[in-house]
Design a protein around this motif. Structure first.
Motif, PDB file in Angstrom:
ATOM      1  N   ILE A 135       0.854  -1.189   0.000  1.00 36.01           N
ATOM      2  CA  ILE A 135       0.000   0.000   0.000  1.00 36.01           C
ATOM      3  C   ILE A 135       0.888   1.236   0.000  1.00 36.01           C
ATOM      4  O   ILE A 135       1.880   1.291   0.738  1.00 36.01           O
ATOM      5  N   ASN A 136       0.537   2.244  -0.811  1.00 35.62           N
ATOM      6  CA  ASN A 136       1.316   3.481  -0.733  1.00 35.62           C
ATOM      7  C   ASN A 136       0.892   4.281   0.498  1.00 35.62           C
ATOM      8  O   ASN A 136      -0.167   4.040   1.087  1.00 35.62           O
ATOM      9  N   ALA A 137       1.711   5.235   0.885  1.00 38.05           N
ATOM     10  CA  ALA A 137       1.510   5.941   2.146  1.00 38.05           C
ATOM     11  C   ALA A 137       0.192   6.713   2.177  1.00 38.05           C
ATOM     12  O   ALA A 137      -0.518   6.717   3.195  1.00 38.05           O
ATOM     13  N   ALA A 138      -0.160   7.380   1.069  1.00 37.33           N
ATOM     14  CA  ALA A 138      -1.389   8.168   1.046  1.00 37.33           C
ATOM     15  C   ALA A 138      -2.617   7.283   1.224  1.00 37.33           C
ATOM     16  O   ALA A 138      -3.553   7.627   1.963  1.00 37.33           O
ATOM     17  N   THR A 139      -2.624   6.142   0.556  1.00 36.07           N
ATOM     18  CA  THR A 139      -3.751   5.214   0.695  1.00 36.07           C
ATOM     19  C   THR A 139      -3.820   4.663   2.110  1.00 36.07           C
ATOM     20  O   THR A 139      -4.903   4.511   2.684  1.00 36.07           O
ATOM     21  N   ALA A 140      -2.662   4.368   2.690  1.00 33.06           N
ATOM     22  CA  ALA A 140      -2.635   3.860   4.064  1.00 33.06           C
ATOM     23  C   ALA A 140      -3.237   4.868   5.036  1.00 33.06           C
ATOM     24  O   ALA A 140      -3.992   4.501   5.948  1.00 33.06           O
ATOM     25  N   GLU A 141      -2.927   6.135   4.839  1.00 35.26           N
ATOM     26  CA  GLU A 141      -3.492   7.164   5.708  1.00 35.26           C
ATOM     27  C   GLU A 141      -5.006   7.243   5.537  1.00 35.26           C
ATOM     28  O   GLU A 141      -5.751   7.396   6.512  1.00 35.26           O
ATOM     29  N   ARG A 142      -5.478   7.125   4.300  1.00 35.08           N
ATOM     30  CA  ARG A 142      -6.924   7.146   4.058  1.00 35.08           C
ATOM     31  C   ARG A 142      -7.614   5.960   4.714  1.00 35.08           C
ATOM     32  O   ARG A 142      -8.752   6.062   5.183  1.00 35.08           O
ATOM     33  N   LEU A 143      -6.913   4.842   4.767  1.00 32.61           N
ATOM     34  CA  LEU A 143      -7.472   3.643   5.385  1.00 32.61           C
ATOM     35  C   LEU A 143      -7.322   3.641   6.904  1.00 32.61           C
ATOM     36  O   LEU A 143      -7.758   2.708   7.572  1.00 32.61           O
ATOM     37  N   GLY A 144      -6.699   4.691   7.434  1.00 32.22           N
ATOM     38  CA  GLY A 144      -6.545   4.792   8.881  1.00 32.22           C
ATOM     39  C   GLY A 144      -5.479   3.886   9.457  1.00 32.22           C
ATOM     40  O   GLY A 144      -5.549   3.505  10.630  1.00 32.22           O
ATOM     41  N   ILE A 145      -4.480   3.549   8.656  1.00 36.64           N
ATOM     42  CA  ILE A 145      -3.407   2.657   9.113  1.00 36.64           C
ATOM     43  C   ILE A 145      -2.288   3.488   9.729  1.00 36.64           C
ATOM     44  O   ILE A 145      -1.696   4.344   9.073  1.00 36.64           O
ATOM     45  N   ASN A 146      -1.986   3.236  10.982  1.00 40.88           N
ATOM     46  CA  ASN A 146      -0.922   3.957  11.683  1.00 40.88           C
ATOM     47  C   ASN A 146       0.409   3.265  11.391  1.00 40.88           C
ATOM     48  O   ASN A 146       1.000   2.608  12.237  1.00 40.88           O
ATOM     49  N   TYR A 147       0.883   3.445  10.167  1.00 37.93           N
ATOM     50  CA  TYR A 147       2.009   2.650   9.691  1.00 37.93           C
ATOM     51  C   TYR A 147       3.364   3.091  10.232  1.00 37.93           C
ATOM     52  O   TYR A 147       4.315   2.302  10.251  1.00 37.93           O
ATOM     53  N   LYS A 148       3.487   4.324  10.684  1.00 36.17           N
ATOM     54  CA  LYS A 148       4.796   4.819  11.107  1.00 36.17           C
ATOM     55  C   LYS A 148       5.296   4.157  12.385  1.00 36.17           C
ATOM     56  O   LYS A 148       6.464   4.312  12.748  1.00 36.17           O
ATOM     57  N   ASP A 149       4.425   3.416  13.059  1.00 29.93           N
ATOM     58  CA  ASP A 149       4.863   2.645  14.221  1.00 29.93           C
ATOM     59  C   ASP A 149       5.434   1.290  13.821  1.00 29.93           C
ATOM     60  O   ASP A 149       5.960   0.561  14.659  1.00 29.93           O
ATOM     61  N   GLY A 150       5.325   0.950  12.531  1.00 30.06           N
ATOM     62  CA  GLY A 150       5.805  -0.347  12.069  1.00 30.06           C
ATOM     63  C   GLY A 150       7.311  -0.376  11.879  1.00 30.06           C
ATOM     64  O   GLY A 150       7.981   0.667  11.830  1.00 30.06           O
ATOM     65  N   ASP A 151       7.854  -1.574  11.780  1.00 28.93           N
ATOM     66  CA  ASP A 151       9.287  -1.737  11.537  1.00 28.93           C
ATOM     67  C   ASP A 151       9.643  -1.186  10.161  1.00 28.93           C
ATOM     68  O   ASP A 151       8.926  -1.400   9.180  1.00 28.93           O
TER      69      ASP A 151
END
Length: 215
Positions: free
Chosen positions: A130-146
């Motif tokens: 998933i690209n970052a913009a789509t992840a943000e739209r999906l509400g994914i808090n990805y920056k806490d990931g490895d």
């Protein structure tokens, strides 16, 4: 710690069976017309009709629905809708068909963490991408990931490993799906990779991709 995540491993568990003769263990992981991807005693092999036996295993016929396989002289038909262990007909399982586009892609609508997103079926991707913009739209808090380094067509970029609550395509829901969120605009469409596909059955024939729940 950084690691490189290649998107090139093609494997998905569709059905399995074991041959008691000589304790050969065979798993059929993908079906195509006159071809099948299998694991023989843990070693991946791509079998074709007419090919010489590999470790006593020979593909006699194959379609998107079933494979006829000879294991040490014993021939059986294996259907995606059957229980491979005892041959008992299983209840009808949920399935979903996707028509191939003119560009040769299989696109579908999905639900990821209770939000909708278009996905592109990609058996060459290890995980959902998933690209970052789509992840943000999906509400994914990805920056806490490895943090990982991801190889793309335009070079190596930074990505984040996350665990999605669930992914559902055509009503076929898989919980706890691994994904990589990639910085930038690539991929433009969410890639439905093997972290989802390995949990279902899938086949392709005549421009139609069929997804089927395993249970």
């Amino acid at each position: 710690m950084n690691s490189v995540v290649p998107f090139g491993l093609f494997a998905s568990l569709l059905l399995s069976f074991s041959s008691l003769s000589h304790a050969v263990n065979v798993r059929v992981v993908a079906l195509f017309p006159e071809k099948a991807l299998v694991f023989i005693d843990g070693e991946r092999q791509f079998l074709e009709v007419g090919q010489q036996p590999v470790k006593g295993v020979r593909l006699i016929d194959s379609s998107s629905r079933k494979a006829r396989v000879e294991v040490n002289g014993v021939v059986n038909d294996y259907f995606l809708s059957r229980d491979m262990g005892d041959g008992i007909q299983s209840p009808e399982l949920l399935s979903f068909r996707i028509n191939r586009t003119n560009e040769g892609q299989y696109l579908a609508q999905s639900v990821i963490n209770n939000r909708s997103a278009q996905v592109l079926v990609d058996t060459g991707a290890n995980v959902v991408a998933i690209n970052a913009a789509t992840a943000e739209r999906l509400g994914i808090n990805y920056k806490d990931g490895d943090t990982v380094r991801v190889e793309t067509a335009s070079g190596v970029v930074r990505g984040f490993q996350v665990m999605l609550d669930f992914v559902s395509v055509g009503g076929i829901r898989v919980p706890n799906v691994e994904a990589t969120v990639i910085e930038g605009n690539s991929p433009e469409t969410v890639l439905l990779g093997m972290s989802y596909l390995k949990n279902i059955r899938f086949s392709e024939e005549g421009g139609v991709m069929t997804l089927q729940a395993r249970y």
